[in-house]
Scaffold this motif. Structure first.
Motif, PDB file in Angstrom:
ATOM      1  N   ALA A 129       0.823  -1.214   0.000  1.00  0.00           N
ATOM      2  CA  ALA A 129       0.000   0.000   0.000  1.00  0.00           C
ATOM      3  C   ALA A 129       0.856   1.262   0.000  1.00  0.00           C
ATOM      4  O   ALA A 129       0.519   2.235  -0.682  1.00  0.00           O
ATOM      5  CB  ALA A 129      -0.917  -0.002   1.230  1.00  0.00           C
ATOM      6  N   ASN A 130       1.954   1.251   0.752  1.00  0.00           N
ATOM      7  CA  ASN A 130       2.606   2.527   1.077  1.00  0.00           C
ATOM      8  C   ASN A 130       4.062   2.669   0.665  1.00  0.00           C
ATOM      9  O   ASN A 130       4.687   3.677   0.956  1.00  0.00           O
ATOM     10  CB  ASN A 130       2.459   2.788   2.588  1.00  0.00           C
ATOM     11  N   ILE A 131       4.610   1.656  -0.012  1.00  0.00           N
ATOM     12  CA  ILE A 131       5.981   1.799  -0.530  1.00  0.00           C
ATOM     13  C   ILE A 131       5.936   1.659  -2.047  1.00  0.00           C
ATOM     14  O   ILE A 131       5.267   0.763  -2.582  1.00  0.00           O
ATOM     15  CB  ILE A 131       6.938   0.752   0.096  1.00  0.00           C
ATOM     16  N   ASP A 132       6.610   2.585  -2.728  1.00  0.00           N
ATOM     17  CA  ASP A 132       6.695   2.543  -4.186  1.00  0.00           C
ATOM     18  C   ASP A 132       7.720   1.461  -4.553  1.00  0.00           C
ATOM     19  O   ASP A 132       8.902   1.589  -4.213  1.00  0.00           O
ATOM     20  CB  ASP A 132       7.136   3.928  -4.683  1.00  0.00           C
ATOM     21  N   PHE A 133       7.274   0.396  -5.236  1.00  0.00           N
ATOM     22  CA  PHE A 133       8.163  -0.735  -5.545  1.00  0.00           C
ATOM     23  C   PHE A 133       9.226  -0.379  -6.591  1.00  0.00           C
ATOM     24  O   PHE A 133      10.203  -1.104  -6.751  1.00  0.00           O
ATOM     25  CB  PHE A 133       7.343  -1.955  -6.001  1.00  0.00           C
ATOM     26  N   GLU A 134       9.025   0.747  -7.334  1.00  0.00           N
ATOM     27  CA  GLU A 134      10.039   1.172  -8.315  1.00  0.00           C
ATOM     28  C   GLU A 134      11.170   1.917  -7.608  1.00  0.00           C
ATOM     29  O   GLU A 134      12.334   1.589  -7.760  1.00  0.00           O
ATOM     30  CB  GLU A 134       9.415   2.102  -9.377  1.00  0.00           C
ATOM     31  N   THR A 135      10.792   2.925  -6.795  1.00  0.00           N
ATOM     32  CA  THR A 135      11.811   3.770  -6.152  1.00  0.00           C
ATOM     33  C   THR A 135      12.280   3.193  -4.822  1.00  0.00           C
ATOM     34  O   THR A 135      13.276   3.647  -4.268  1.00  0.00           O
ATOM     35  CB  THR A 135      11.257   5.183  -5.881  1.00  0.00           C
ATOM     36  N   ARG A 136      11.526   2.230  -4.272  1.00  0.00           N
ATOM     37  CA  ARG A 136      11.808   1.655  -2.947  1.00  0.00           C
ATOM     38  C   ARG A 136      11.806   2.718  -1.851  1.00  0.00           C
ATOM     39  O   ARG A 136      12.617   2.697  -0.937  1.00  0.00           O
ATOM     40  CB  ARG A 136      13.137   0.886  -2.943  1.00  0.00           C
ATOM     41  N   GLN A 137      10.895   3.671  -1.994  1.00  0.00           N
ATOM     42  CA  GLN A 137      10.731   4.709  -0.968  1.00  0.00           C
ATOM     43  C   GLN A 137       9.259   4.788  -0.592  1.00  0.00           C
ATOM     44  O   GLN A 137       8.382   4.353  -1.350  1.00  0.00           O
ATOM     45  CB  GLN A 137      11.195   6.065  -1.515  1.00  0.00           C
ATOM     46  N   GLU A 138       9.001   5.390   0.584  1.00  0.00           N
ATOM     47  CA  GLU A 138       7.618   5.569   1.020  1.00  0.00           C
ATOM     48  C   GLU A 138       6.888   6.457   0.021  1.00  0.00           C
ATOM     49  O   GLU A 138       7.456   7.434  -0.482  1.00  0.00           O
ATOM     50  CB  GLU A 138       7.649   6.249   2.401  1.00  0.00           C
ATOM     51  N   LYS A 139       5.620   6.127  -0.263  1.00  0.00           N
ATOM     52  CA  LYS A 139       4.841   6.936  -1.201  1.00  0.00           C
ATOM     53  C   LYS A 139       4.494   8.287  -0.559  1.00  0.00           C
ATOM     54  O   LYS A 139       4.351   8.357   0.667  1.00  0.00           O
ATOM     55  CB  LYS A 139       3.545   6.208  -1.573  1.00  0.00           C
ATOM     56  N   PRO A 140       4.307   9.342  -1.356  1.00  0.00           N
ATOM     57  CA  PRO A 140       3.996  10.655  -0.764  1.00  0.00           C
ATOM     58  C   PRO A 140       2.622  10.677  -0.076  1.00  0.00           C
ATOM     59  O   PRO A 140       2.435  11.354   0.928  1.00  0.00           O
ATOM     60  CB  PRO A 140       4.032  11.624  -1.950  1.00  0.00           C
ATOM     61  N   CYS A 141       1.639   9.942  -0.627  1.00  0.00           N
ATOM     62  CA  CYS A 141       0.311   9.894   0.004  1.00  0.00           C
ATOM     63  C   CYS A 141       0.107   8.498   0.582  1.00  0.00           C
ATOM     64  O   CYS A 141       0.096   7.508  -0.169  1.00  0.00           O
ATOM     65  CB  CYS A 141      -0.786  10.164  -1.022  1.00  0.00           C
ATOM     66  N   LEU A 142      -0.075   8.430   1.890  1.00  0.00           N
ATOM     67  CA  LEU A 142      -0.184   7.112   2.518  1.00  0.00           C
ATOM     68  C   LEU A 142      -1.635   6.618   2.511  1.00  0.00           C
ATOM     69  O   LEU A 142      -2.572   7.392   2.680  1.00  0.00           O
ATOM     70  CB  LEU A 142       0.344   7.177   3.956  1.00  0.00           C
ATOM     71  N   ARG A 143      -1.791   5.307   2.299  1.00  0.00           N
ATOM     72  CA  ARG A 143      -3.132   4.678   2.339  1.00  0.00           C
ATOM     73  C   ARG A 143      -3.354   4.079   3.712  1.00  0.00           C
ATOM     74  O   ARG A 143      -2.453   3.459   4.280  1.00  0.00           O
ATOM     75  CB  ARG A 143      -3.174   3.522   1.333  1.00  0.00           C
ATOM     76  N   SER A 144      -4.575   4.231   4.215  1.00  0.00           N
ATOM     77  CA  SER A 144      -4.940   3.576   5.460  1.00  0.00           C
ATOM     78  C   SER A 144      -5.869   2.412   5.109  1.00  0.00           C
ATOM     79  O   SER A 144      -6.909   2.595   4.480  1.00  0.00           O
ATOM     80  CB  SER A 144      -5.649   4.569   6.382  1.00  0.00           C
ATOM     81  N   LEU A 145      -5.476   1.219   5.490  1.00  0.00           N
ATOM     82  CA  LEU A 145      -6.251   0.022   5.153  1.00  0.00           C
ATOM     83  C   LEU A 145      -7.222  -0.312   6.279  1.00  0.00           C
ATOM     84  O   LEU A 145      -7.014   0.069   7.430  1.00  0.00           O
ATOM     85  CB  LEU A 145      -5.303  -1.165   4.928  1.00  0.00           C
ATOM     86  N   GLU A 146      -8.280  -1.046   5.921  1.00  0.00           N
ATOM     87  CA  GLU A 146      -9.237  -1.527   6.924  1.00  0.00           C
ATOM     88  C   GLU A 146      -9.095  -3.043   6.960  1.00  0.00           C
ATOM     89  O   GLU A 146      -9.346  -3.710   5.954  1.00  0.00           O
ATOM     90  CB  GLU A 146     -10.638  -1.138   6.438  1.00  0.00           C
ATOM     91  N   LEU A 147      -8.649  -3.573   8.117  1.00  0.00           N
ATOM     92  CA  LEU A 147      -8.321  -5.007   8.195  1.00  0.00           C
ATOM     93  C   LEU A 147      -9.211  -5.694   9.217  1.00  0.00           C
ATOM     94  O   LEU A 147      -9.198  -5.316  10.400  1.00  0.00           O
ATOM     95  CB  LEU A 147      -6.861  -5.153   8.629  1.00  0.00           C
ATOM     96  N   VAL A 148      -9.971  -6.677   8.777  1.00  0.00           N
ATOM     97  CA  VAL A 148     -10.812  -7.430   9.718  1.00  0.00           C
ATOM     98  C   VAL A 148     -10.394  -8.896   9.657  1.00  0.00           C
ATOM     99  O   VAL A 148     -10.465  -9.530   8.601  1.00  0.00           O
ATOM    100  CB  VAL A 148     -12.314  -7.291   9.393  1.00  0.00           C
ATOM    101  N   ARG A 149      -9.950  -9.413  10.816  1.00  0.00           N
ATOM    102  CA  ARG A 149      -9.599 -10.837  10.878  1.00  0.00           C
ATOM    103  C   ARG A 149     -10.820 -11.644  11.305  1.00  0.00           C
ATOM    104  O   ARG A 149     -11.481 -11.308  12.306  1.00  0.00           O
ATOM    105  CB  ARG A 149      -8.459 -11.032  11.883  1.00  0.00           C
ATOM    106  N   ILE A 150     -11.148 -12.683  10.545  1.00  0.00           N
ATOM    107  CA  ILE A 150     -12.230 -13.609  10.907  1.00  0.00           C
ATOM    108  C   ILE A 150     -11.557 -14.926  11.301  1.00  0.00           C
ATOM    109  O   ILE A 150     -10.958 -15.596  10.455  1.00  0.00           O
ATOM    110  CB  ILE A 150     -13.198 -13.849   9.729  1.00  0.00           C
ATOM    111  N   GLY A 151     -11.658 -15.281  12.590  1.00  0.00           N
ATOM    112  CA  GLY A 151     -10.960 -16.475  13.052  1.00  0.00           C
ATOM    113  C   GLY A 151     -11.818 -17.373  13.917  1.00  0.00           C
ATOM    114  O   GLY A 151     -13.031 -17.180  14.045  1.00  0.00           O
ATOM    115  N   THR A 152     -11.164 -18.334  14.522  1.00  0.00           N
ATOM    116  CA  THR A 152     -11.816 -19.209  15.505  1.00  0.00           C
ATOM    117  C   THR A 152     -11.074 -19.034  16.836  1.00  0.00           C
ATOM    118  O   THR A 152      -9.919 -18.612  16.853  1.00  0.00           O
ATOM    119  CB  THR A 152     -11.757 -20.688  15.075  1.00  0.00           C
ATOM    120  N   CYS A 153     -11.762 -19.333  17.924  1.00  0.00           N
ATOM    121  CA  CYS A 153     -11.134 -19.096  19.231  1.00  0.00           C
ATOM    122  C   CYS A 153     -11.694 -20.047  20.282  1.00  0.00           C
ATOM    123  O   CYS A 153     -12.673 -20.755  20.039  1.00  0.00           O
ATOM    124  CB  CYS A 153     -11.357 -17.642  19.674  1.00  0.00           C
TER     125      CYS A 153
END
Ligand code: R1P
Ligand code: URA
Length: 292
Positions: free
Chosen positions: A95-119
């Motif tokens: 999401a946040n590192i440019d794979f060409e330049t190998r540097q952090e992107k100027p605009c950062l993305r915030s992801l929404e992560l939901v784990r569905i598990g067992t417990c």
């Protein structure tokens, strides 16, 4: 000067995909569902209207598609917090590192992560089949202690209260268990009024660290009794699983929203278990897909 991430630190495959996941940056949606079991990825994706990519490497299987117009990526993490370190770092890099330049992107993305598990449930009100959202996680896994900023995102008073209650010197979860909140907005949206909101212990194993004693005795034979009785500011410990603390902790440090919801498949108090849970977990999957 922007940091440069050398090829030894961020390994990119020849096809431009990230090392373990084999996912390319353009395949990543902002909404991500994480599951432990690679077989659960197909179950989640069976509800998608279309699939744009599907890739598999080791225990990491990934499908991106759409559900009711929402672009969603589903990824399996396998078992344990060590895999969460890999998956969350690689998702963040996509999401946040440019794979060409190998540097952090100027605009950062915030992801929404939901784990569905067992417990495993630990209270009388978390019988088999209950859906528990981890408002807080207590990490027995030690992962977050390796990252700077750990103290600024953890609930330090609750950590101290828990350690005192257990009477542990601290070296069982060296240097100490860490207490971390899930994203509150995400918890409200997913849990609504029909799921239990709880405190989850993310253990560094399924047996000893969760107080299961087979042939080798436990270091603390009263571990689970003490855990079940712990109370802090109205919070009780509700369940055991193995990934929620690392997910919540790393996401906090990286600026992503994250939470875990698990279906109880074993209740440790009343000593019951259900291994035929495929239909119930599908109900949980559909609910999360609606609410994410
Ligand atoms: C142990 O059986 C596994 O089940 C739970 C634990 O966290 C651990 O990964 O979650 P999953 O069903 O998502 O794998
Ligand atoms: N997953 C766990 O980690 N523990 C349980 O008891 C059940 C599922």
């Amino acid at each position: 000067m922007k940091k440069y991430f050398a090829s030894s630190e961020l390994i990119i495959n020849e096809d431009g995909s990230v090392f373990h996941l084999h996912v390319k940056p353009e395949w990543l949606a902002d909404k991500i569902i994480l599951v432990g079991d690679p077989g659960r990825v197909a179950l989640v994706a069976s509800h998608f209207e279309n699939k744009e990519c599907e890739v598999e490497s080791r225990e990491f299987k990934t499908i991106t598609g759409t559900y009711q117009g929402k672009r969603i990526t589903v990824v399996s993490t396998g078992i344990g917090c060590d895999n969460i370190d890999i998956v969350i770092n690689e998702l963040d890099a996509l999401a946040n590192i440019d794979f060409e330049t190998r540097q952090e992107k100027p605009c950062l993305r915030s992801l929404e992560l939901v784990r569905i598990g067992t417990c495993g449930g630990l209270q009388p009100y978390t019988p088999v089949g209950t859906f528990v959202c981890s408002e807080k996680s207590i990490g027995f896994d030690g992962l977050l202690n390796f990252y700077a900023g750990r103290n600024s995102v953890c609930d330090l008073p609750m950590e101290r209260a828990f350690l005192n209650h257990m009477g542990w010197s601290g070296n069982t979860c060296a240097p100490a268990p860490y207490v971390i909140d899930a994203n509150a907005e995400l918890i409200d949206r997913i849990a609504q009024d029909d799921m239990v909101r709880g405190v989850t212990i993310a253990a560094g194993g399924f047996f000893g660290p969760q107080g299961r004693e087979l042939r080798v005795p436990l270091a603390d034979p009263h571990q689970n009794e003490k855990i079940e009785k712990f109370e802090y500011n109205g919070y009780r410990i509700t369940n055991f699983e193995m990934e929620s603390s690392a997910l919540a902790g790393l996401s906090h440090l990286m600026g992503h929203k994250a939470m875990t919801v698990c279906m109880v498949i074993a209740n440790r108090l009343i000593k019951e278990a259900n291994t035929g849970y495929k239909n119930t977990i599908d109900t949980l999957i559909k609910t999360v897909l609606e609410r994410i």
